[in-house]
Design a protein around this motif. Structure first.
Motif, PDB file in Angstrom:
ATOM      1  N   GLU A  41      -7.196  -2.132  -4.395  1.00 19.04           N
ATOM      2  CA  GLU A  41      -6.618  -0.802  -4.153  1.00 19.04           C
ATOM      3  C   GLU A  41      -5.107  -0.829  -3.947  1.00 19.04           C
ATOM      4  OE1 GLU A  41      -9.284   1.563  -1.258  1.00 19.04           O
ATOM      5  OE2 GLU A  41      -9.604  -0.576  -0.806  1.00 19.04           O
ATOM      6  N   ARG A  42      -4.558  -1.956  -3.573  1.00 17.91           N
ATOM      7  CA  ARG A  42      -3.167  -2.004  -3.124  1.00 17.91           C
ATOM      8  C   ARG A  42      -2.138  -1.613  -4.177  1.00 17.91           C
ATOM      9  NH1 ARG A  42      -3.733  -6.989   1.076  1.00 17.91           N
ATOM     10  NH2 ARG A  42      -4.946  -5.772   2.568  1.00 17.91           N
ATOM     11  N   PRO A  43      -2.252  -2.033  -5.440  1.00 23.89           N
ATOM     12  CA  PRO A  43      -1.236  -1.589  -6.408  1.00 23.89           C
ATOM     13  C   PRO A  43      -1.137  -0.062  -6.500  1.00 23.89           C
ATOM     14  CG  PRO A  43      -2.460  -3.429  -7.298  1.00 23.89           C
ATOM     15  CD  PRO A  43      -3.159  -3.019  -6.034  1.00 23.89           C
ATOM     16  N   MET A  44      -2.273   0.624  -6.524  1.00 23.14           N
ATOM     17  CA  MET A  44      -2.270   2.083  -6.579  1.00 23.14           C
ATOM     18  C   MET A  44      -1.639   2.667  -5.314  1.00 23.14           C
ATOM     19  SD  MET A  44      -5.457   4.716  -6.386  1.00 23.14           S
ATOM     20  CE  MET A  44      -5.793   4.051  -4.764  1.00 23.14           C
ATOM     21  N   LEU A  45      -1.987   2.121  -4.158  1.00 23.24           N
ATOM     22  CA  LEU A  45      -1.432   2.619  -2.904  1.00 23.24           C
ATOM     23  C   LEU A  45       0.074   2.385  -2.818  1.00 23.24           C
ATOM     24  CD1 LEU A  45      -4.285   1.583  -0.470  1.00 23.24           C
ATOM     25  CD2 LEU A  45      -3.576   3.933  -1.028  1.00 23.24           C
ATOM     26  N   LEU A  46       0.551   1.234  -3.302  1.00 28.20           N
ATOM     27  CA  LEU A  46       1.990   0.984  -3.310  1.00 28.20           C
ATOM     28  C   LEU A  46       2.711   2.035  -4.138  1.00 28.20           C
ATOM     29  CD1 LEU A  46       2.191  -2.903  -3.618  1.00 28.20           C
ATOM     30  CD2 LEU A  46       2.837  -1.510  -1.637  1.00 28.20           C
ATOM     31  N   ALA A  47       2.163   2.346  -5.315  1.00 28.38           N
ATOM     32  CA  ALA A  47       2.774   3.349  -6.186  1.00 28.38           C
ATOM     33  C   ALA A  47       2.800   4.720  -5.510  1.00 28.38           C
ATOM     34  CB  ALA A  47       2.026   3.410  -7.517  1.00 28.38           C
ATOM     35  N   GLN A  48       1.802   5.014  -4.685  1.00 26.21           N
ATOM     36  CA  GLN A  48       1.742   6.300  -3.989  1.00 26.21           C
ATOM     37  C   GLN A  48       2.705   6.372  -2.805  1.00 26.21           C
ATOM     38  OE1 GLN A  48      -2.341   6.764  -2.780  1.00 26.21           O
ATOM     39  NE2 GLN A  48      -3.049   7.242  -4.846  1.00 26.21           N
ATOM     40  N   GLY A  49       2.896   5.248  -2.112  1.00 23.64           N
ATOM     41  CA  GLY A  49       3.632   5.290  -0.849  1.00 23.64           C
ATOM     42  C   GLY A  49       5.091   4.911  -0.922  1.00 23.64           C
ATOM     43  N   LEU A  50       5.500   4.225  -1.984  1.00 25.69           N
ATOM     44  CA  LEU A  50       6.878   3.756  -2.063  1.00 25.69           C
ATOM     45  C   LEU A  50       7.631   4.511  -3.157  1.00 25.69           C
ATOM     46  CD1 LEU A  50       6.332  -0.093  -1.620  1.00 25.69           C
ATOM     47  CD2 LEU A  50       6.569   1.698   0.124  1.00 25.69           C
ATOM     48  N   GLY A  51       8.968   4.453  -3.098  1.00 23.72           N
ATOM     49  CA  GLY A  51       9.799   5.180  -4.050  1.00 23.72           C
ATOM     50  C   GLY A  51       9.667   4.701  -5.478  1.00 23.72           C
ATOM     51  N   ALA A  52       9.610   3.389  -5.681  1.00 24.56           N
ATOM     52  CA  ALA A  52       9.438   2.807  -7.016  1.00 24.56           C
ATOM     53  C   ALA A  52       8.878   1.405  -6.846  1.00 24.56           C
ATOM     54  CB  ALA A  52      10.764   2.747  -7.776  1.00 24.56           C
ATOM     55  N   VAL A  53       7.925   1.062  -7.708  1.00 27.58           N
ATOM     56  CA  VAL A  53       7.261  -0.238  -7.621  1.00 27.58           C
ATOM     57  C   VAL A  53       7.129  -0.800  -9.028  1.00 27.58           C
ATOM     58  CG1 VAL A  53       5.182  -1.473  -6.894  1.00 27.58           C
ATOM     59  CG2 VAL A  53       5.963   0.511  -5.589  1.00 27.58           C
ATOM     60  N   ASN A  70      12.070   5.601   0.384  1.00 28.58           N
ATOM     61  CA  ASN A  70      13.400   5.036   0.132  1.00 28.58           C
ATOM     62  C   ASN A  70      13.349   3.578  -0.324  1.00 28.58           C
ATOM     63  OD1 ASN A  70      14.959   7.338   0.816  1.00 28.58           O
ATOM     64  ND2 ASN A  70      14.551   6.938   2.973  1.00 28.58           N
ATOM     65  N   ILE A  71      12.156   3.055  -0.617  1.00 25.52           N
ATOM     66  CA  ILE A  71      11.982   1.645  -0.983  1.00 25.52           C
ATOM     67  C   ILE A  71      11.743   1.531  -2.483  1.00 25.52           C
ATOM     68  CG2 ILE A  71      10.571  -0.424  -0.641  1.00 25.52           C
ATOM     69  CD1 ILE A  71       9.864   0.766   2.168  1.00 25.52           C
ATOM     70  N   ARG A  72      12.517   0.638  -3.139  1.00 29.92           N
ATOM     71  CA  ARG A  72      12.382   0.389  -4.567  1.00 29.92           C
ATOM     72  C   ARG A  72      12.229  -1.112  -4.797  1.00 29.92           C
ATOM     73  NH1 ARG A  72      14.102   4.775  -3.403  1.00 29.92           N
ATOM     74  NH2 ARG A  72      14.298   6.633  -4.653  1.00 29.92           N
ATOM     75  N   LEU A  73      11.111  -1.492  -5.416  1.00 28.14           N
ATOM     76  CA  LEU A  73      10.780  -2.903  -5.613  1.00 28.14           C
ATOM     77  C   LEU A  73      10.751  -3.240  -7.100  1.00 28.14           C
ATOM     78  CD1 LEU A  73       7.782  -3.131  -3.092  1.00 28.14           C
ATOM     79  CD2 LEU A  73      10.219  -3.547  -2.649  1.00 28.14           C
ATOM     80  N   GLY A  74      11.391  -4.345  -7.472  1.00 28.55           N
ATOM     81  CA  GLY A  74      11.369  -4.813  -8.847  1.00 28.55           C
ATOM     82  C   GLY A  74      10.080  -5.559  -9.175  1.00 28.55           C
ATOM     83  N   ASP A  75       9.930  -5.909 -10.435  1.00 30.40           N
ATOM     84  CA  ASP A  75       8.750  -6.645 -10.904  1.00 30.40           C
ATOM     85  C   ASP A  75       8.582  -7.952 -10.139  1.00 30.40           C
ATOM     86  OD1 ASP A  75       8.410  -4.674 -12.841  1.00 30.40           O
ATOM     87  OD2 ASP A  75       9.282  -5.873 -14.455  1.00 30.40           O
ATOM     88  N   GLY A  76       7.332  -8.259  -9.794  1.00 32.02           N
ATOM     89  CA  GLY A  76       7.007  -9.552  -9.215  1.00 32.02           C
ATOM     90  C   GLY A  76       7.473  -9.785  -7.800  1.00 32.02           C
TER      91      GLY A  76
END
Length: 181
Positions: A41-53, A70-76
């Motif tokens: 479930e975590r990838p979907m939840l990250l996309a919902q809760g963070l600014g960019a993943v 306000n959090i933006r995470l790059g690949d990997g």
């Protein structure tokens, strides 16, 4: 006249009002779901809760944020257990960065003047972490810091100023390690 949220996002002094409290409640609900979720479930939840993943981001629970948006995470990007991001300002973390357990990334700041501090106002400064950075467990990154690509932050370091690309820093306050030889 700016709202308190607009002031927060602009890095100005602000007070947590009803709008920001509502945003914090949304973030708390999201953290509760994320921290009790399964790996699938975590990838979907990250996309919902963070600014960019980006793709293939992994964050081990528990994970804590102020707002999330306000959090933006790059690949990997990888973050180990117990990381905290106080994101009253933008936090960007570049691709392939690895963050150890218990790391704190803190954009939130408070007035130095005690009279002003008693008003409850705070502010924030963005934090930018480059690509392929390694941040050791228990490190603390303070407001306004930029860390360049390929840098290494030693375990337990307190990073109070910018770190250039490719540099290793350790200690409190964090200072560059001189190459041997």
């Amino acid at each position: 006249m700016k709202t308190q949220k607009q002031r927060m996002l602009a890095g100005e002094l602000y007070t947590v009002d009803a709008e920001l409290q509502a945003d914090q409640r949304v973030a708390q609900s999201w953290m509760d779901r994320y921290n009790s979720s399964g790996l699938d479930e975590r990838p979907m939840l990250l996309a919902q809760g963070l600014g960019a993943v980006g793709e293939n981001v992994a964050i081990r629970a528990p994970f804590y944020v102020d707002y999330g948006y306000n959090i933006r995470l790059g690949d990997g990007v990888f973050m180990n257990f117990g990381c905290v991001i106080l994101d009253v300002a933008e936090v960007t973390i570049g691709a392939a960065t690895a963050i150890g357990p218990g790391v704190q990334i803190l954009t939130a700041d408070h007035p130095r003047d005690p009279v002003q501090r008693r008003t409850g106002q705070e502010s924030g400064q963005p934090i930018h972490i480059g690509a392929n950075v390694w941040i050791g467990g228990g490190a603390i990154i303070l407001p306004g810091v930029t860390i360049g690509d390929d840098a290494v932050i030693g375990a337990g370091a307190v990073v109070t100023r910018d770190v250039a690309a490719g540099v290793t820093v350790v200690g409190n306050p964090a200072r560059p390690v001189r190459p041997k030889g």
